[in-house]
Scaffold this active site. Structure first.
Site, PDB file in Angstrom:
ATOM      1  N   CYS A   4       0.825  -1.207   0.000  1.00 56.58           N
ATOM      2  CA  CYS A   4       0.000   0.000   0.000  1.00 56.58           C
ATOM      3  C   CYS A   4       0.864   1.263   0.000  1.00 56.58           C
ATOM      4  O   CYS A   4       1.799   1.395   0.788  1.00 56.58           O
ATOM      5  CB  CYS A   4      -0.900  -0.043   1.240  1.00 56.58           C
ATOM      6  SG  CYS A   4      -1.710   1.497   1.626  1.00 56.58           S
ATOM      7  N   CYS A   7       0.925   3.133   3.330  1.00 61.24           N
ATOM      8  CA  CYS A   7       1.744   2.400   4.300  1.00 61.24           C
ATOM      9  C   CYS A   7       3.230   2.687   4.060  1.00 61.24           C
ATOM     10  O   CYS A   7       4.006   2.824   5.009  1.00 61.24           O
ATOM     11  CB  CYS A   7       1.481   0.906   4.216  1.00 61.24           C
ATOM     12  SG  CYS A   7      -0.029   0.358   5.041  1.00 61.24           S
ATOM     13  N   ASP A  30      -1.350  16.567   0.157  1.00 61.75           N
ATOM     14  CA  ASP A  30      -1.850  15.867  -1.029  1.00 61.75           C
ATOM     15  C   ASP A  30      -1.047  16.291  -2.257  1.00 61.75           C
ATOM     16  O   ASP A  30      -0.738  17.476  -2.444  1.00 61.75           O
ATOM     17  CB  ASP A  30      -3.339  16.172  -1.234  1.00 61.75           C
ATOM     18  CG  ASP A  30      -4.012  15.163  -2.145  1.00 61.75           C
ATOM     19  OD1 ASP A  30      -4.859  14.393  -1.649  1.00 61.75           O
ATOM     20  OD2 ASP A  30      -3.687  15.144  -3.358  1.00 61.75           O
ATOM     21  N   HIS A  46      -2.856  -0.099   8.807  1.00 59.72           N
ATOM     22  CA  HIS A  46      -3.628  -0.151   7.567  1.00 59.72           C
ATOM     23  C   HIS A  46      -5.080  -0.523   7.836  1.00 59.72           C
ATOM     24  O   HIS A  46      -5.373  -1.624   8.316  1.00 59.72           O
ATOM     25  CB  HIS A  46      -3.024  -1.157   6.576  1.00 59.72           C
ATOM     26  CG  HIS A  46      -3.748  -1.168   5.270  1.00 59.72           C
ATOM     27  ND1 HIS A  46      -3.392  -0.359   4.214  1.00 59.72           N
ATOM     28  CD2 HIS A  46      -4.843  -1.846   4.869  1.00 59.72           C
ATOM     29  CE1 HIS A  46      -4.229  -0.556   3.212  1.00 59.72           C
ATOM     30  NE2 HIS A  46      -5.134  -1.452   3.590  1.00 59.72           N
ATOM     31  N   ASN A  87     -13.699   9.964   1.745  1.00 58.26           N
ATOM     32  CA  ASN A  87     -14.318   9.271   0.612  1.00 58.26           C
ATOM     33  C   ASN A  87     -14.281   7.762   0.870  1.00 58.26           C
ATOM     34  O   ASN A  87     -13.223   7.216   1.201  1.00 58.26           O
ATOM     35  CB  ASN A  87     -13.554   9.602  -0.681  1.00 58.26           C
ATOM     36  CG  ASN A  87     -13.710  11.051  -1.085  1.00 58.26           C
ATOM     37  OD1 ASN A  87     -14.773  11.634  -0.905  1.00 58.26           O
ATOM     38  ND2 ASN A  87     -12.646  11.641  -1.620  1.00 58.26           N
ATOM     39  N   GLY A  93     -15.748   8.107  -4.857  1.00 58.16           N
ATOM     40  CA  GLY A  93     -14.517   8.380  -5.598  1.00 58.16           C
ATOM     41  C   GLY A  93     -13.252   7.997  -4.860  1.00 58.16           C
ATOM     42  O   GLY A  93     -12.177   8.515  -5.168  1.00 58.16           O
ATOM     43  N   HIS A  98      -6.352   3.090   1.707  1.00 62.87           N
ATOM     44  CA  HIS A  98      -5.831   3.202   3.078  1.00 62.87           C
ATOM     45  C   HIS A  98      -6.568   4.401   3.646  1.00 62.87           C
ATOM     46  O   HIS A  98      -6.438   5.515   3.101  1.00 62.87           O
ATOM     47  CB  HIS A  98      -4.313   3.408   3.058  1.00 62.87           C
ATOM     48  CG  HIS A  98      -3.665   3.542   4.407  1.00 62.87           C
ATOM     49  ND1 HIS A  98      -2.567   2.794   4.787  1.00 62.87           N
ATOM     50  CD2 HIS A  98      -3.937   4.354   5.452  1.00 62.87           C
ATOM     51  CE1 HIS A  98      -2.205   3.133   6.012  1.00 62.87           C
ATOM     52  NE2 HIS A  98      -3.018   4.090   6.439  1.00 62.87           N
ATOM     53  N   HIS A 100      -8.110   7.637   4.845  1.00 65.71           N
ATOM     54  CA  HIS A 100      -7.496   8.958   4.959  1.00 65.71           C
ATOM     55  C   HIS A 100      -8.585  10.007   5.106  1.00 65.71           C
ATOM     56  O   HIS A 100      -9.624   9.929   4.444  1.00 65.71           O
ATOM     57  CB  HIS A 100      -6.607   9.276   3.750  1.00 65.71           C
ATOM     58  CG  HIS A 100      -7.240   8.984   2.426  1.00 65.71           C
ATOM     59  ND1 HIS A 100      -7.312   7.711   1.903  1.00 65.71           N
ATOM     60  CD2 HIS A 100      -7.851   9.783   1.516  1.00 65.71           C
ATOM     61  CE1 HIS A 100      -7.921   7.743   0.742  1.00 65.71           C
ATOM     62  NE2 HIS A 100      -8.278   8.999   0.475  1.00 65.71           N
ATOM     63  N   HIS A 102      -9.342  13.826   4.381  1.00 62.34           N
ATOM     64  CA  HIS A 102      -8.879  15.007   3.656  1.00 62.34           C
ATOM     65  C   HIS A 102      -9.173  16.221   4.528  1.00 62.34           C
ATOM     66  O   HIS A 102     -10.336  16.452   4.893  1.00 62.34           O
ATOM     67  CB  HIS A 102      -9.656  15.193   2.344  1.00 62.34           C
ATOM     68  CG  HIS A 102      -9.457  14.129   1.315  1.00 62.34           C
ATOM     69  ND1 HIS A 102      -8.628  14.289   0.224  1.00 62.34           N
ATOM     70  CD2 HIS A 102      -9.998  12.890   1.188  1.00 62.34           C
ATOM     71  CE1 HIS A 102      -8.677  13.199  -0.531  1.00 62.34           C
ATOM     72  NE2 HIS A 102      -9.509  12.343   0.029  1.00 62.34           N
TER      73      HIS A 102
HETATM   74  P1  5GP Z   1      -9.280   9.520  -2.424  1.00 61.03           P
HETATM   75  O1  5GP Z   1      -9.635   9.811  -3.850  1.00 61.03           O
HETATM   76  O2  5GP Z   1      -8.959   8.049  -2.222  1.00 61.03           O
HETATM   77  O3  5GP Z   1     -10.259  10.036  -1.404  1.00 61.03           O
HETATM   78  O4  5GP Z   1      -7.972  10.354  -2.127  1.00 61.03           O
HETATM   79  C1  5GP Z   1      -6.706   9.925  -2.447  1.00 61.03           C
HETATM   80  C2  5GP Z   1      -5.826  11.133  -2.444  1.00 61.03           C
HETATM   81  O5  5GP Z   1      -4.496  10.713  -2.441  1.00 61.03           O
HETATM   82  C3  5GP Z   1      -6.036  12.045  -3.656  1.00 61.03           C
HETATM   83  O6  5GP Z   1      -6.422  13.335  -3.235  1.00 61.03           O
HETATM   84  C4  5GP Z   1      -4.664  12.015  -4.321  1.00 61.03           C
HETATM   85  O7  5GP Z   1      -4.304  13.272  -4.880  1.00 61.03           O
HETATM   86  C5  5GP Z   1      -3.746  11.610  -3.194  1.00 61.03           C
HETATM   87  N1  5GP Z   1      -2.559  10.933  -3.653  1.00 61.03           N
HETATM   88  C6  5GP Z   1      -2.504   9.892  -4.546  1.00 61.03           C
HETATM   89  N2  5GP Z   1      -1.230   9.527  -4.757  1.00 61.03           N
HETATM   90  C7  5GP Z   1      -0.470  10.334  -3.961  1.00 61.03           C
HETATM   91  C8  5GP Z   1       0.938  10.426  -3.755  1.00 61.03           C
HETATM   92  O8  5GP Z   1       1.752   9.694  -4.328  1.00 61.03           O
HETATM   93  N3  5GP Z   1       1.362  11.378  -2.871  1.00 61.03           N
HETATM   94  C9  5GP Z   1       0.499  12.199  -2.206  1.00 61.03           C
HETATM   95  N4  5GP Z   1       1.028  13.101  -1.369  1.00 61.03           N
HETATM   96  N5  5GP Z   1      -0.833  12.140  -2.398  1.00 61.03           N
HETATM   97  C10 5GP Z   1      -1.314  11.212  -3.261  1.00 61.03           C
HETATM   98 ZN    ZN Z   2      -1.906   1.035   3.893  1.00 60.01          ZN
END
Ligand code: 5GP
Ligand code: ZN
Length: 114
Positions: A4, A7, A30, A46, A87, A93, A98, A100, A102
């Site tokens: 992941c 992780c 982000d 995780h 989310n 979306g 993992h 998170h 926002h």
């Molecule tokens: P989700 O769409 O799952 O709610 O949010 C995932 C978030 O992870 C997105 O806002 C995306 O921009 C962020 N993200 C994806 N890959 C990376 C990365 O490699 N580094 C960072 N800092 N953020 C990431």
């Molecule tokens: Zn993870």
């Protein structure tokens, strides 16, 4: 070891812009910010998303929310306001599985969200 991405951030195997760490929580900027302040707050352990939470995670989730509130203060977005989003699964979306939170701030937010 987990494959992941988040992780790997938590274990410092891949560098990222860390803004906060403690025994339970990890927070980083982000890569594709949707607001002037866009921080992701994650548990060190995780858990895929809210749908995978059990009663055992209640204390952890409270802590993650406290981290969001504390970082909002530190980042200076508390007085004007901010948004915390989790989310969960496809319709919301979710793209990284993992858990998170926002933390978004620094601009006016629309409602309802898209
Ligand atoms: P989700 O769409 O799952 O709610 O949010 C995932 C978030 O992870 C997105 O806002 C995306 O921009 C962020 N993200 C994806 N890959 C990376 C990365 O490699 N580094 C960072 N800092 N953020 C990431
Ligand atoms: Zn993870």
């Amino acid at each position: 070891m987990s494959e992941c991405l988040f992780c790997k951030f938590v274990r410092h195997e891949i560098p990222t812009q860390i803004v906060y760490e403690d025994e339970q929580a990890f927070a980083f900027r982000d890569i594709n910010p949707q607001a002037p302040i866009h921080i992701l707050v994650v548990p060190r352990t995780h858990v895929a998303n809210l749908a995978e939470m059990t009663h055992e995670h209640e204390g952890l989730m409270g802590h993650l929310l406290w981290v969001c509130a504390e970082l909002a203060r530190r980042e200076g977005i508390e007085p004007e306001g901010y948004r915390v989003v989790a989310n969960t699964n496809a319709n919301a979306g979710q793209s990284v599985y993992h858990l998170h939170l926002h933390l978004l701030g620094g601009r006016t937010m629309g409602w309802p969200p898209g």
